[in-house]
Design an enzyme around this catalytic site. Structure first.
Site, PDB file in Angstrom:
ATOM      1  N   ASP A 406     -11.197 -11.650  17.632  1.00  0.00           N
ATOM      2  CA  ASP A 406     -10.873 -12.421  18.830  1.00  0.00           C
ATOM      3  C   ASP A 406      -9.443 -12.149  19.244  1.00  0.00           C
ATOM      4  OD1 ASP A 406     -10.620 -14.389  20.828  1.00  0.00           O
ATOM      5  OD2 ASP A 406     -10.080 -15.927  19.360  1.00  0.00           O
ATOM      6  N   HIS A 458     -14.244 -14.958  18.941  1.00  0.00           N
ATOM      7  CA  HIS A 458     -13.774 -16.299  19.287  1.00  0.00           C
ATOM      8  C   HIS A 458     -14.792 -17.372  18.901  1.00  0.00           C
ATOM      9  CE1 HIS A 458     -10.984 -18.881  21.443  1.00  0.00           C
ATOM     10  NE2 HIS A 458     -11.955 -19.366  22.207  1.00  0.00           N
TER      11      HIS A 458
END
Length: 484
Positions: A406, A458
């Site tokens: 992420d 994420h």
């Protein structure tokens, strides 16, 4: 405005020029990126919430008799056969005068009486814990391509806990208010409403009042989770009553500190071969992330070069494909179009009816993320690290975890934030394992545990569901992830 914020925004505002479809988690349309962009258009509001006051007023508690039975879901359209746990969804009123209500979805565990209660919060701000957390990450089901049927998630977190998904604040998902000014909100009001929601929810589900309670979430929930935990502990201290039996918090890929966010993001780009040595050195030499002064022209020029060099990728997972009509499912059954499927499913009238959703309360179709909320955010501190530091000394379990692919709230930004806390190491950095492979890396600090998840972006439970479940189970057990 904080100089670090200005510097970071000069890059992310350019990122926001590209958009995708309803999932909105590809290049430039990440909700947190857009939130920071909106923040650049107004005066920085830096509310200190290191210490809450000693005043407390009793919160609203509404009548709950009969509402649990009314909230029970008979069946969800398209759900697979053999569902062996109860599901509930509906509304909790947090302000009857304003007509402000919050929507929830609750997936009990098969052996619910022996498992803890866990609240999940998605971030944004303005993103739905139902559409993201429940339907594309850690919930009991995932939505199939086409948005008409569900398939069972074998790594769902309700295998080991009773999981409560809250759409918060009002204006997110199916949550709404009859007072338009409620859609101008912020950190303080969100925490207060979440607390009122929990108190009333426990009245509706009284069997969970004495159960161990834990708060989890990701992204801007790096604010939501510690602030709500702080409020719970604050009220407990003042009233000397345990209304909510808080035992721990866990935050994934969180947004904690604006300076760490700005400097850590560029260092992540460089160490992951997204920008050149020359661009990175130009940023290091010309940008002062700790200064409140405006960035120099040279700094802004190098930031623009960084954005051009990175190109059109998914910032939530730098190695993932983007959603397109011919994109096949990726590793571990991850599908980059999964947010689109959830959007279609949750906007189906039969589904909304089964969820007891009041669609007349929301202005348009259900959305994964409501950008209007982010653009009307009223207050947010530049850092929540003092709150996290307070939690580490409270006796509750505090875990931070990061998917390492992420770039929005990267593992680097979290490590920089952790460095600011100045905690001493208790168990040194080590590799942890699941399914015979390295699941990631962990380090135990004094009263805080930090864990990385290898190959996750994420939304950790989306990209690495089995590793996420191992991590979550370890958190519930109060044990470090397995070292062999």
């Amino acid at each position: 405005m904080n100089g670090a914020l200005v510097l970071y925004l000069s890059l992310i505002c350019l990122m926001a020029s590209a958009t995708q479809s309803h999932g909105g988690h590809g290049h430039g349309n990440d909700p947190l990126v857009n939130f920071l962009k909106a923040r650049s258009l107004k005066r920085s509001v830096n509310h200190a919430n290191e210490e809450l006051g000693n005043e407390y007023s009793p919160v609203y508690i509404g009548p709950q008799e009969g509402l649990k039975a009314a909230d029970k879901i008979t069946t969800l359209p398209g759900e697979p056969n053999g569902v062996n746990f109860d599901q509930y969804s509906g509304y909790i009123t947090v302000d009857p005068r304003a007509g402000r209500v919050l929507f929830y979805y609750f997936a009990e565990s098969q052996n619910s009486s022996t498992k803890p209660l866990v609240l999940w919060l998605n971030g944004g701000p303005g993103c739905s814990s139902l559409g993201a957390g429940a339907m594309t990450e850690l919930g009991p089901f995932r939505v199939s391509k086409g948005g008409k049927t569900l398939w069972k998630n074998p790594n769902a977190w309700n295998n080991v806990a009773n999981v409560l998904f809250l759409e918060s604040p009002a204006g997110v998902g199916f949550s709404y208010s009859n007072t338009s000014s409620d859609y101008i909100t912020g950190d303080t009001k969100t925490a207060a409403d979440s607390y009122i929601f929990l108190v009333n929810w426990l009245e509706r589900f009284p069997e969970y009042k004495t159960r161990d309670f834990l708060i989890t979430g990701e992204s801007y929930a790096g604010h939501y989770v510690p602030q709500l935990a702080q409020l719970i502990l604050h009220i407990k201290k003042i009233t000397n009553q345990t209304v909510i039996n808080l035992k721990g918090v866990a935050i994934g890929n969180g947004y904690y500190d604006i300076e760490a966010q700005a400097s850590g993001s560029y260092d992540y780009y460089w160490t992951h071969a997204l920008i050149s040595d020359e661009i990175h050195q130009g940023i290091v030499s010309n940008c002062n992330f700790s200064s409140a002064d405006p960035p120099t022209e040279a700094c802004q020029a190098y930031q623009s070069q960084a954005n051009s060099a990175i190109g059109n990728i998914d910032y939530d997972n730098i190695y993932a494909p983007l959603c397109s009509s011919n994109t096949p499912p990726w590793i571990n059954e991850y599908d980059p179009c999964s947010f689109n499927y959830a959007y279609t499913y949750l906007n189906t009238p039969a589904v909304q009816k089964s969820l007891h959703a009041n669609t007349t309360g929301i202005p348009g179709p259900w959305e994964t993320c409501n950008g209007y909320i982010g653009f009307n955010w009223d207050d947010e501190p530049d850092t929540v690290l003092p709150v996290i530091k307070e939690l580490t000394s409270s006796g509750i379990s505090v875990w931070l975890y990061s998917g390492d692919t992420d770039s929005v709230c990267s593992v680097t930004t979290t490590r920089y934030a952790l460095n600011k806390l100045g905690l001493s190491v208790k168990t040194p950095w080590y590799a942890w394992y699941t399914q015979g492979e390295v699941g990631g890396y962990a380090v135990e600090y004094e009263n805080l545990t930090f864990v990385t998840v290898r190959g996750a972006g994420h939304f950790v439970p989306s990209y690495q569901p089995a590793r996420a479940l191992t991590l979550f189970s370890s958190f519930l057990d109060g044990k470090l992830p397995p070292s062999n």
